[in-house]
Design a protein around this motif. Structure first.
Motif, short mmCIF file in Angstrom:
data_model
loop_
_atom_site.label_atom_id
_atom_site.label_comp_id
_atom_site.label_asym_id
_atom_site.label_seq_id
_atom_site.Cartn_x
_atom_site.Cartn_y
_atom_site.Cartn_z
N PHE A 19 0.82 -1.22 0.00
CA PHE A 19 0.00 0.00 0.00
C PHE A 19 0.86 1.27 0.00
O PHE A 19 0.69 2.13 -0.88
N PRO A 20 1.79 1.45 0.93
CA PRO A 20 2.53 2.72 0.96
C PRO A 20 3.57 2.86 -0.13
O PRO A 20 3.76 3.97 -0.67
N VAL A 21 4.26 1.80 -0.50
CA VAL A 21 5.38 1.90 -1.43
C VAL A 21 4.93 1.81 -2.88
O VAL A 21 5.31 2.63 -3.72
N PHE A 22 4.09 0.83 -3.18
CA PHE A 22 3.73 0.59 -4.57
C PHE A 22 2.44 1.28 -4.99
O PHE A 22 2.27 1.64 -6.16
N LEU A 23 1.52 1.48 -4.05
CA LEU A 23 0.24 2.11 -4.40
C LEU A 23 0.12 3.53 -3.87
O LEU A 23 -0.82 4.24 -4.20
N GLY A 24 1.10 3.97 -3.08
CA GLY A 24 1.08 5.33 -2.56
C GLY A 24 -0.04 5.61 -1.60
O GLY A 24 -0.46 6.77 -1.44
N GLU A 25 -0.55 4.60 -0.93
CA GLU A 25 -1.65 4.77 0.00
C GLU A 25 -1.14 4.61 1.44
O GLU A 25 -0.51 3.61 1.77
N ARG A 26 -1.42 5.59 2.25
CA ARG A 26 -0.98 5.55 3.64
C ARG A 26 -1.85 4.61 4.46
O ARG A 26 -3.08 4.62 4.35
N VAL A 27 -1.19 3.77 5.26
CA VAL A 27 -1.90 2.87 6.17
C VAL A 27 -1.87 3.49 7.56
O VAL A 27 -0.79 3.82 8.06
N PRO A 28 -3.02 3.68 8.22
CA PRO A 28 -3.02 4.27 9.56
C PRO A 28 -2.10 3.50 10.51
O PRO A 28 -2.04 2.27 10.45
N SER A 29 -1.40 4.24 11.35
CA SER A 29 -0.43 3.62 12.24
C SER A 29 -1.06 2.57 13.15
O SER A 29 -0.45 1.54 13.44
N GLU A 30 -2.30 2.83 13.60
CA GLU A 30 -2.96 1.86 14.47
C GLU A 30 -3.30 0.57 13.73
O GLU A 30 -3.25 -0.53 14.29
N THR A 31 -3.62 0.70 12.44
CA THR A 31 -3.90 -0.49 11.62
C THR A 31 -2.64 -1.31 11.42
O THR A 31 -2.65 -2.54 11.55
N LEU A 32 -1.54 -0.62 11.10
CA LEU A 32 -0.27 -1.32 10.92
C LEU A 32 0.15 -2.00 12.22
O LEU A 32 0.62 -3.15 12.20
N ALA A 33 0.00 -1.31 13.34
CA ALA A 33 0.39 -1.88 14.63
C ALA A 33 -0.41 -3.14 14.94
O ALA A 33 0.14 -4.14 15.42
N ALA A 34 -1.71 -3.11 14.65
CA ALA A 34 -2.55 -4.29 14.89
C ALA A 34 -2.16 -5.44 13.98
O ALA A 34 -2.15 -6.61 14.40
N THR A 35 -1.82 -5.12 12.74
CA THR A 35 -1.41 -6.14 11.79
C THR A 35 -0.11 -6.82 12.24
O THR A 35 0.01 -8.05 12.21
N LEU A 36 0.86 -6.02 12.66
CA LEU A 36 2.14 -6.57 13.10
C LEU A 36 1.99 -7.35 14.40
O LEU A 36 2.70 -8.34 14.62
N ALA A 37 1.08 -6.93 15.25
CA ALA A 37 0.83 -7.66 16.49
C ALA A 37 0.23 -9.04 16.19
O ALA A 37 0.60 -10.04 16.82
N GLU A 38 -0.68 -9.09 15.23
CA GLU A 38 -1.26 -10.37 14.81
C GLU A 38 -0.19 -11.29 14.24
O GLU A 38 -0.15 -12.49 14.52
#
Length: 224
Positions: free
Chosen positions: A120-139
């Protein structure tokens, strides 16, 4: 007619099938299905797999989808070493247990982490909310702990002293995410997959990641 495998080697399940077939000397003709070009959505490919997903297999008039089903088909049809899918009932059940868990747990969290951290951020230029990323990495962290504490424990490989389909599926799943996230503490059992990585590099001009040297450093440290 020769066995046909419909693959895109950027796909983790496709790589598992490709490496397994090459490693075990299974004769096949590779039919490349380029996901980036949408070739999996074509009418021609739908004749092979109506679900329009890779991997897929065609053995004469018999067609099959789903990576685990294809791996098991190849295991049963060809005389591969027993360690891949042991005859021992309980050892085989452990392989089955991991393969069942993998699809709904580790694979899901690895894909989410890869998309949220890189795609999303690198190839599509879409920002992922920090809380979403944190939850994903926690999972992802939870599932990596399950992988190591429940499946690997103190064994050389996931189900015992020898490599199996479980290990092959695991390593191909972790290739992308380990490099993308610079994961530390990858289980040392991955050292046992060096030969599979060498098989991959000898038999294919396609690399799982552009930074192949970094991938080797992260996943496959030189044994001491």
């Amino acid at each position: 007619m020769v066995l046909e495998l419909y693959l895109d080697l950027l796909s983790q399940p496709c790589r598992a099938i490709y490496i397994f077939a090459k490693k075990n000397g299974i004769p096949f003709q590779m039919q490349t299905v380029d996901l980036r070009k949408g070739e999996h959505l074509s009418d021609a490919f739908a004749q092979v797999n109506p679900m329009m997903k890779v991997p897929a297999m065609k053995d004469n008039d018999f067609t099959l989808g789903e990576s685990v089903a294809i791996l098991l088909y190849l295991t049963h049809k060809y005389k591969v070493p027993d360690h891949w899918y042991p005859q021992d009932l309980q050892a085989r059940a452990r392989v089955d247990e991991y393969l069942a868990w993998q699809h709904t747990a580790l694979r899901r969290s690895c894909l989410r982490a890869l998309w949220h951290k890189v795609m999303f951020p690198v190839f599509l230029g879409e920002r992922v909310p920090s809380e979403t990323l944190a939850a994903t990495l926690a999972e992802l962290d939870v599932n990596l702990r399950v992988l190591e504490d429940k499946f690997l424990q103190d064994k050389a490989f996931l189900v015992g002293p020898h490599i199996s389909l479980a290990d092959l599926v695991a390593i191909t799943e972790l290739m992308h995410v380990a490099a993308a996230l610079s994961l530390k503490g990858i289980p040392s059992w991955l050292r046992g997959t060096i030969e599979l990585r060498q098989q991959w590099e000898r038999s294919s001009s396609v690399r799982p990641m552009r930074s192949s040297s970094r991938l080797r450093t992260l996943l496959l440290p030189t044994p001491s």
